[in-house]
Design a protein around this motif. Sequence first.
Motif, PDB file in Angstrom:
ATOM      1  N   GLY A 183       0.823  -1.207   0.000  1.00 59.02           N
ATOM      2  CA  GLY A 183       0.000   0.000   0.000  1.00 59.02           C
ATOM      3  C   GLY A 183       0.855   1.255   0.000  1.00 59.02           C
ATOM      4  N   ILE A 222      -0.195  -1.715  -8.501  1.00 60.08           N
ATOM      5  CA  ILE A 222       0.330  -1.829  -7.133  1.00 60.08           C
ATOM      6  C   ILE A 222      -0.803  -1.684  -6.125  1.00 60.08           C
ATOM      7  CG2 ILE A 222       1.984  -0.933  -5.449  1.00 60.08           C
ATOM      8  CD1 ILE A 222       3.712   0.000  -7.733  1.00 60.08           C
ATOM      9  N   ALA A 272      -2.127  -4.484  -3.387  1.00 60.12           N
ATOM     10  CA  ALA A 272      -2.336  -4.254  -1.958  1.00 60.12           C
ATOM     11  C   ALA A 272      -3.717  -4.758  -1.538  1.00 60.12           C
ATOM     12  CB  ALA A 272      -2.185  -2.765  -1.623  1.00 60.12           C
ATOM     13  N   ALA A 295       3.868   1.495  -1.102  1.00 62.80           N
ATOM     14  CA  ALA A 295       4.531   1.587  -2.411  1.00 62.80           C
ATOM     15  C   ALA A 295       3.593   2.228  -3.430  1.00 62.80           C
ATOM     16  CB  ALA A 295       4.978   0.206  -2.885  1.00 62.80           C
ATOM     17  N   ALA A 296       2.300   1.850  -3.378  1.00 61.51           N
ATOM     18  CA  ALA A 296       1.330   2.446  -4.299  1.00 61.51           C
ATOM     19  C   ALA A 296       1.258   3.952  -4.083  1.00 61.51           C
ATOM     20  CB  ALA A 296      -0.043   1.808  -4.099  1.00 61.51           C
ATOM     21  N   LEU A 297       1.224   4.344  -2.810  1.00 58.76           N
ATOM     22  CA  LEU A 297       1.166   5.773  -2.488  1.00 58.76           C
ATOM     23  C   LEU A 297       2.407   6.504  -3.017  1.00 58.76           C
ATOM     24  CD1 LEU A 297      -0.362   7.991  -0.784  1.00 58.76           C
ATOM     25  CD2 LEU A 297       1.317   7.507   0.996  1.00 58.76           C
ATOM     26  N   VAL A 343       4.654   5.546  -5.395  1.00 61.65           N
ATOM     27  CA  VAL A 343       4.750   5.563  -6.851  1.00 61.65           C
ATOM     28  C   VAL A 343       3.731   6.545  -7.420  1.00 61.65           C
ATOM     29  CG1 VAL A 343       4.436   4.192  -8.951  1.00 61.65           C
ATOM     30  CG2 VAL A 343       5.681   3.236  -7.022  1.00 61.65           C
TER      31      VAL A 343
END
Lengths: 179, 184
Positions: free
Chosen positions: A122, B127, B131, A124-126, A128
């Motif tokens: 999570g 991504i 998650a 990492a998503a934020l 990136v």
Amino acid sequence: MIFLQLFSSFFKIGLFTIGGGYAMLALIRQEIVRHGWLSPQEFVDIVGIAEMTPGPIAVNAATFVGFRTAGFWGALTATAAVALPSLISVIIVSYVWEKYKSSTTVQNMFSGIRPIVVGLVGAAALMVGTATFAVLDSVSHVFWTILLAGLTFYGVAFKKWDPIKLILATALAGLLVFR
Amino acid sequence: MIEKLRGYWKLFTVFFRIGLFTFGGGFAMMPLIEREVVEVHGWAKQDEILDIFALAQSVPGAIGINTAVFVGLRLHGLLGAVAALIGVITPSVIIILIIAQLFSQFQSNLHLTRAFSGVKAAVIGLIAAAALRAARGAISDRFGLLVAAFAFVLSAAGIISVVWVMVIGGLSGILYYRQRGESK
């Protein structure tokens, strides 16, 4: 001996890359610049290229630097060196895991580790996402990025859309809409 | 013998496909691997692949390579691991070897830059979806939710290394579920 130096540097990079991604960039930079294999500017370029090409960033950097310094065999040497620690560490851990994975303690340990993975991915998503939006310079680019990211998220999280087809589709869409 | 070779070849080709379409690092790769390994080929179960992802992130090496080695090793032993490993890195090696020779043209190619802007958007979605998919299998109670939030904050703030976050998660899992007197 250049091959030996390439091997030891990239073995070290592979060995100290844990948790993947961008944390290792500092180490790669240090090794590359220390040996004078690339200039700092060339390093920035290779990072840009590594992001735009498929595959782990460590592998991309290893192949590129190896090729630049010692040609084709240099590329193979550096790439093999960066991948070797994975092979060794996974074989060891896998052996231990298979042996103990049915024990209650190990089961409980994984019950604590699995949510950690969720949090890390999570985050990492934020990160990136933030990095991507930070360099967008027009309203239409922001709009299309939100739309394509949202569609991909929906298709992969809630439908069984093939991620590979989604990547191809977004590349095509990008070609058309990012002007 | 032929049967074995066919197994190695299958691993090589599946991971070649995964490697070819992995942009944005190991996390974006998770939905691809899950689809190929769990849904298409049935090489691992849903909860097993989560544990493999967790282990791949906790040991030295790039996440994508580690996951390939884990799956290859389970399926066909050492040679399977090597086949999956070579499969997952070969696409990037070939592409980088080409780019290293056409460096300047590549950098300023407008079409590539535009196409890549689309892929970058997809990577965010991939991504985020990874998650959410992981959350479905990994979080079953309030404790799990708390641990996930803890890891999210620590990792986003970049305060401590991933390894320590994993160690803390593992230890707290052992302590919490032992005290609850249940095995999960």
